[in-house]
Design a protein around this motif. Structure first.
Motif, PDB file in Angstrom:
ATOM      1  N   HIS A   1      -5.848  12.367   7.836  1.00  0.00           N
ATOM      2  CA  HIS A   1      -4.554  12.218   8.271  1.00  0.00           C
ATOM      3  C   HIS A   1      -4.292  10.938   8.935  1.00  0.00           C
ATOM      4  O   HIS A   1      -3.025  10.248   8.696  1.00  0.00           O
ATOM      5  CB  HIS A   1      -4.084  13.363   9.455  1.00  0.00           C
ATOM      6  CG  HIS A   1      -3.408  14.540   8.967  1.00  0.00           C
ATOM      7  ND1 HIS A   1      -2.097  14.625   8.397  1.00  0.00           N
ATOM      8  CD2 HIS A   1      -4.208  15.866   8.635  1.00  0.00           C
ATOM      9  CE1 HIS A   1      -1.998  15.902   8.189  1.00  0.00           C
ATOM     10  NE2 HIS A   1      -3.062  16.557   7.972  1.00  0.00           N
ATOM     11  N   ALA A   2      -4.906  10.298   9.713  1.00  0.00           N
ATOM     12  CA  ALA A   2      -4.703   8.933  10.348  1.00  0.00           C
ATOM     13  C   ALA A   2      -4.675   8.047   9.183  1.00  0.00           C
ATOM     14  O   ALA A   2      -3.895   7.155   9.173  1.00  0.00           O
ATOM     15  CB  ALA A   2      -5.802   8.714  11.292  1.00  0.00           C
ATOM     16  N   GLN A   3      -5.506   8.117   8.278  1.00  0.00           N
ATOM     17  CA  GLN A   3      -5.737   7.023   7.197  1.00  0.00           C
ATOM     18  C   GLN A   3      -4.222   7.177   6.420  1.00  0.00           C
ATOM     19  O   GLN A   3      -4.010   6.082   5.761  1.00  0.00           O
ATOM     20  CB  GLN A   3      -6.994   7.162   6.350  1.00  0.00           C
ATOM     21  CG  GLN A   3      -8.313   6.927   7.075  1.00  0.00           C
ATOM     22  CD  GLN A   3      -9.366   7.256   6.352  1.00  0.00           C
ATOM     23  OE1 GLN A   3      -9.804   6.481   5.305  1.00  0.00           O
ATOM     24  NE2 GLN A   3     -10.114   8.252   6.666  1.00  0.00           N
ATOM     25  N   ASN A   4      -3.786   8.344   6.293  1.00  0.00           N
ATOM     26  CA  ASN A   4      -2.635   8.591   5.603  1.00  0.00           C
ATOM     27  C   ASN A   4      -1.370   8.181   6.082  1.00  0.00           C
ATOM     28  O   ASN A   4      -0.247   8.216   5.666  1.00  0.00           O
ATOM     29  CB  ASN A   4      -2.486  10.008   4.926  1.00  0.00           C
ATOM     30  CG  ASN A   4      -1.796  10.289   3.872  1.00  0.00           C
ATOM     31  OD1 ASN A   4      -1.609   9.323   2.685  1.00  0.00           O
ATOM     32  ND2 ASN A   4      -0.793  11.213   3.896  1.00  0.00           N
ATOM     33  N   GLY A   5      -1.455   7.786   7.420  1.00  0.00           N
ATOM     34  CA  GLY A   5      -0.277   7.116   8.349  1.00  0.00           C
ATOM     35  C   GLY A   5       0.362   8.394   9.068  1.00  0.00           C
ATOM     36  O   GLY A   5       1.600   8.098   9.494  1.00  0.00           O
ATOM     37  N   THR A   6      -0.196   9.552   9.199  1.00  0.00           N
ATOM     38  CA  THR A   6       0.504  10.693   9.983  1.00  0.00           C
ATOM     39  C   THR A   6       0.731   9.970  11.407  1.00  0.00           C
ATOM     40  O   THR A   6      -0.268   9.622  12.087  1.00  0.00           O
ATOM     41  CB  THR A   6      -0.402  11.979  10.041  1.00  0.00           C
ATOM     42  OG1 THR A   6      -0.607  12.276   8.624  1.00  0.00           O
ATOM     43  CG2 THR A   6       0.246  12.971  10.759  1.00  0.00           C
TER      44      THR A   6
END
Length: 265
Positions: free
Chosen positions: A203-208
């Motif tokens: 999620h963090a890598q996907n920009g959440t």
């Protein structure tokens, strides 16, 4: 210290205080503002309680509670390829439970204890009741299409619990089958609880956004979410591109930029 442990262990059977449960407790202690010596005092108390349970014949054996050496902790997570490799090596019931964990980020106890009364497939949502959550706050769980597909496979398997094996609720996940699957997949130093780390890292890598991730994960403390902040760099990229754009236009006197001193100088 007992007041800290009480809401986190309340409602568990003593045999459910296993390696995964202890890992989650240690993680929360390590990521708090407590000093390592203080964390070790908490863990010593937990060890004493488990040893007392053995003495009183409430337990046959207890999981090891090791002292922490350093507060620094690396987040262990899998790449998508590694995760898919692991899922193919697991037996069907553990594979579906692991895949569901990767889709939802739920803790092990919330997955093994999930009941059909907590699921609404028509609305693509599940929920964790406050007395089932470590933070003692109810957690809404939006379900992806993949998560819903996994749940539909288990609809007729048991009248109460979602994930079962041979007609009985699955309680333990750190089994021989789990360890053999890790070996076959070539994955080392990975625990079931790290599936939650993997979900949060993706999620963090996907920009959440951080506040959204905190709500999805059911964390009451923002410091827990900051553990994944270094994996998200999307907000930094425009600044890097802007600098290169300025340099290409010759707006900065590059030849006159002084050498930045090292901290030791």
């Amino acid at each position: 210290m007992l007041e800290w442990f009480n809401p986190r262990l309340s409602g568990l059977k003593i045999e459910q205080i296993d390696d995964d449960c202890i890992d989650a407790l240690v993680e929360e202690l390590v990521l708090s503002e407590r000093k390592p010596s203080t964390v070790n005092r908490y863990l010593s108390l937990l060890r004493a309680m488990l040893n007392a349970a053995i003495l009183w014949r409430w337990l046959k054996f207890a999981p090891k509670v090791r002292q922490v050496k350093d507060r620094a902790k690396r987040v262990r997570w899998l790449t998508f390829g590694e995760a898919m490799r692991l899922l193919t090596q697991l037996p069907p019931h553990l594979s579906d439970m692991a895949a569901f964990s990767l889709e939802t980020g739920l803790r092990r106890s919330n997955v093994t204890g999930l009941t059909w009364t907590q699921v609404d497939l028509d609305r693509s949502v599940a929920w964790i009741h406050a007395d089932q959550a470590k933070g003692r706050r109810a957690i809404p769980v939006p379900l992806s299409s993949t998560a819903c597909a996994i749940l539909r496979k288990w609809i007729l398997q048991h009248h109460e619990f979602v994930f079962v094996y041979r007609g009985r609720r699955v309680i333990q996940t750190n089994t021989k089958a789990w360890r053999l699957a890790l070996d076959r997949a070539g994955i080392k130093n990975f625990r079931w609880h790290d599936l939650r780390h993997t979900w949060a890292s993706w999620h963090a890598q996907n920009g959440t956004p951080r506040h959204i991730l905190q709500e999805l994960g059911g964390w009451s403390d923002e410091r827990m979410v900051k553990n994944y902040a270094h994996l998200s760099v999307q907000h930094l990229t425009p600044h890097v591109d802007q600098l290169h754009s300025v340099l290409r236009q010759g707006s900065l006197p590059v030849g006159r930029i002084r050498r930045i001193r090292e901290p030791s100088e």
